[in-house]
Scaffold this motif. Structure first.
Motif, short mmCIF file in Angstrom:
data_model
loop_
_atom_site.label_atom_id
_atom_site.label_comp_id
_atom_site.label_asym_id
_atom_site.label_seq_id
_atom_site.Cartn_x
_atom_site.Cartn_y
_atom_site.Cartn_z
N SER A 304 0.80 -1.23 -0.01
CA SER A 304 0.16 0.06 0.07
C SER A 304 0.64 1.41 0.02
O SER A 304 1.98 1.25 0.49
CB SER A 304 -0.96 -0.05 1.20
OG SER A 304 -1.70 -0.94 1.10
N VAL A 305 0.30 2.38 -0.43
CA VAL A 305 1.06 3.58 -0.36
C VAL A 305 -0.06 4.59 0.47
O VAL A 305 -1.32 4.82 0.01
CB VAL A 305 1.16 4.20 -1.69
CG1 VAL A 305 1.60 5.59 -1.63
CG2 VAL A 305 1.96 3.28 -2.55
N LEU A 322 -3.08 7.86 -8.71
CA LEU A 322 -1.90 6.95 -8.39
C LEU A 322 -2.45 5.51 -8.31
O LEU A 322 -1.92 4.50 -8.75
CB LEU A 322 -1.12 7.39 -7.15
CG LEU A 322 -0.10 6.44 -6.55
CD1 LEU A 322 1.07 6.39 -7.66
CD2 LEU A 322 0.35 6.86 -5.05
N ALA A 323 -3.68 5.51 -7.97
CA ALA A 323 -4.40 4.39 -7.67
C ALA A 323 -4.66 3.57 -9.09
O ALA A 323 -4.81 2.44 -9.34
CB ALA A 323 -5.55 4.38 -6.83
N LYS A 327 -3.24 0.31 -10.20
CA LYS A 327 -4.23 -0.79 -10.41
C LYS A 327 -4.50 -0.97 -8.80
O LYS A 327 -4.68 -2.16 -8.72
CB LYS A 327 -3.99 -1.84 -11.33
CG LYS A 327 -4.25 -1.63 -12.74
CD LYS A 327 -3.90 -3.01 -13.57
CE LYS A 327 -3.90 -2.46 -15.04
NZ LYS A 327 -2.94 -1.46 -15.63
N LYS A 328 -4.54 -0.12 -7.99
CA LYS A 328 -4.94 -0.38 -6.25
C LYS A 328 -6.23 0.42 -6.12
O LYS A 328 -6.66 1.21 -6.66
CB LYS A 328 -3.73 -0.08 -5.75
CG LYS A 328 -2.40 -0.86 -5.96
CD LYS A 328 -1.40 -0.37 -4.95
CE LYS A 328 -0.13 -1.34 -5.18
NZ LYS A 328 -0.24 -2.82 -4.78
N GLN A 374 -3.50 -0.95 -1.41
CA GLN A 374 -4.44 0.34 -1.15
C GLN A 374 -3.58 1.58 -1.61
O GLN A 374 -2.40 1.57 -1.39
CB GLN A 374 -5.05 0.53 -0.13
CG GLN A 374 -6.06 -0.46 0.52
CD GLN A 374 -6.44 -0.19 1.85
OE1 GLN A 374 -7.73 -0.18 2.03
NE2 GLN A 374 -5.95 -0.40 2.90
N VAL A 375 -4.12 2.58 -2.18
CA VAL A 375 -3.52 3.84 -1.97
C VAL A 375 -4.50 4.90 -1.12
O VAL A 375 -5.67 4.93 -1.47
CB VAL A 375 -3.40 4.68 -3.63
CG1 VAL A 375 -3.08 6.05 -3.44
CG2 VAL A 375 -2.63 3.81 -4.43
#
Length: 476
Positions: A304-305, A322-323, A327-328, A374-375
């Motif tokens: 995750s970020v 970013l997500a 692809k998060k 996740q982001v």
């Protein structure tokens, strides 16, 4: 791994037990795959000449010079860079085949730190405490920038302060005053000052409880810069922040002057974020055996970020982009808080108060942190409770999105109704104060820092992805 061809750099001073430079430089040297090592050497004043001769004899590639040797080392060198010669102090030595050349990266490191905090010294009134090597470099940078300077120094070292003021007057092309550092002069000088710089060692560990300025003399319109970086938040900075001042830690100057020295020794550009993070880790976790053992363990995998930073830095907009690119799943912590409470954040603040909101933030952040892939866009105050960042750090890389005060004001100017902390803010100065108070917390918590002031949303997301590729523990 150190071997027979490893090139040695280091720092000399007395004391040096507090220095973060070995952690900072060794981290970058290892990351860039350079066959270099960096050590700290305690050198007493009576042994300075011998130490410099030893640098030649042992073929040490480079040295940083710290208290109390910055001025005393000048006549012991073969050559001086023009800036170091003008300042009369050296903080960096380069050994080229036995010929020692002195440089001063303190001046540029200090000025870069000021500008990064959105403080332009041109035309400003500055109170500079101290007249040693660091004060010489700082004074020179300020004089060249067109600032009006008053030098305050201890009575027993007034001759040194007067000489510094005379030298700075020639650079500034205006009179620089030198006064004794006492309560009366300090009070008078600070009445109209825009910037206070502590270039003394007062407040440095182990004397972390000391301060050179009584708290009641600090006005909210004042910017306070403390060159002391151990501890990260000195008593002076803590009391200044409590009085509403904008504060700048000496850690930023340490990192920036260190990066300039690194480039002189290696010819390679130093990654500022990596140096800053290594220094912060050494400062906050210590340098004992347990920490060293922990540092050698493989990095834990993170998928995750988490984006942290002040309101208006772009956490939500950049987070969505970013997500999409990674692809998060995108998660907005503030939105989850509103869903859990059944009302907007503005209403939570109004009806229940900030403490209730912070508790909801803690609960929701802990829930989010347990998930992978996740982001996460965090609220601006998530760093106020260390348990939040500790929880996030278990599964996420923490990215600090920073932005200039001008960029933040522009981005949030039309959002006061949606941002409860802005509701009672009157003018830009209060935003500056809040940013200054939180900046050290963001820096301490972050793994990666990105300035979004001049970046579009897509570009910022791409930069983060690029930086994540350098982070050992991150996995897509």
């Amino acid at each position: 791994m150190i071997n027979a061809t490893t090139r040695l750099c280091g720092v000399i001073g007395d004391p040096v037990s507090h220095t973060l430079s070995p952690a900072m430089h060794n981290a970058v040297m290892a990351s860039l795959g350079l066959d270099y090592a960096y050590l700290a050497f305690r050198v007493k004043s009576t042994e300075l000449g011998t130490a410099i001769q030893g640098m030649k004899a042992l073929g040490i590639r480079g040295l940083n010079v710290t208290i109390p040797h910055k001025a005393a080392v000048v006549p012991l060198l073969d050559e001086l860079d023009p800036l170091a010669r003008d300042i009369g102090a050296v903080n960096t030595i380069v050994n080229d085949n036995g010929r020692l050349k002195g440089y001063n990266t303190d001046a540029s490191g200090f000025l870069q730190s000021l500008l990064a905090a959105s403080f332009n010294p041109q035309g400003k009134r500055i109170v500079l405490m101290g007249a040693g090597g660091a004060a010489r470099a700082i004074g020179f940078a300020l004089a060249q920038s067109g600032a009006s300077i008053t030098v305050l120094n201890r009575k027993i070292e007034m001759e040194q302060a007067v000489l510094l003021a005379q030298n700075l007057s020639r650079v500034a092309k205006s009179k620089v005053d030198a006064l004794e550092l006492d309560a009366a002069n300090l009070k008078t000088a600070l009445v109209k000052a825009d910037l206070l710089v502590n270039a003394t060692s007062v407040g440095m560990s182990p004397g972390a409880g000391d301060t050179p300025v009584p708290a009641h003399l600090l006005r909210s319109s004042l910017t306070v810069f403390d060159v002391v970086y151990a501890p990260l938040e000195t008593r002076l900075l803590r009391e200044a922040a409590a009085r509403g001042c904008r504060v700048i830690s000496g850690l930023e100057m340490l990192v920036r002057q260190g990066a300039l020295a690194f480039e002189l020794w290696t010819g390679k550009e130093a990654p500022l974020d990596m140096m800053r993070q290594a220094a912060l880790v050494a400062l906050t976790q210590g340098k004992d055996g347990k920490h060293s053992k922990k540092a050698k363990e493989p990095a834990k995998v993170k998928t995750s970020v988490a984006l942290i930073g002040f309101m208006g830095a772009g956490k939500s907009s950049v987070g969505r982009a970013l997500a999409r690119k990674l692809k998060k799943t995108f998660v907005d912590v503030d939105k989850l808080i509103e869903k859990k409470a059944g009302k907007s954040i503005a209403h939570i603040f109004k009806e229940d108060g900030e403490p209730a909101f912070r508790e909801l933030e803690r609960v929701v952040t802990a829930e989010v942190a347990r998930q992978a892939g996740q982001v996460i866009a965090c609220g601006g105050g998530v760093v106020l409770n260390k348990s939040n960042t500790d929880a996030l750090r278990k599964t996420a890389v923490l990215v600090y999105l920073k932005a200039s005060e001008g960029a933040v004001r522009k981005r949030v100017s039309s959002a006061k109704g949606k941002r409860p902390l802005l509701a009672n803010i009157k003018g830009a100065k209060s935003i500056e104060v809040l940013m200054a108070q939180r900046r050290p917390l963001y820096e301490q918590a972050s793994d990666i820092t990105l300035d979004t002031s001049r970046l579009g949303i897509e570009d910022a997301a791409d930069k983060i992805i690029e930086r994540l590729g350098e982070y050992e523990g991150f996995r897509l």
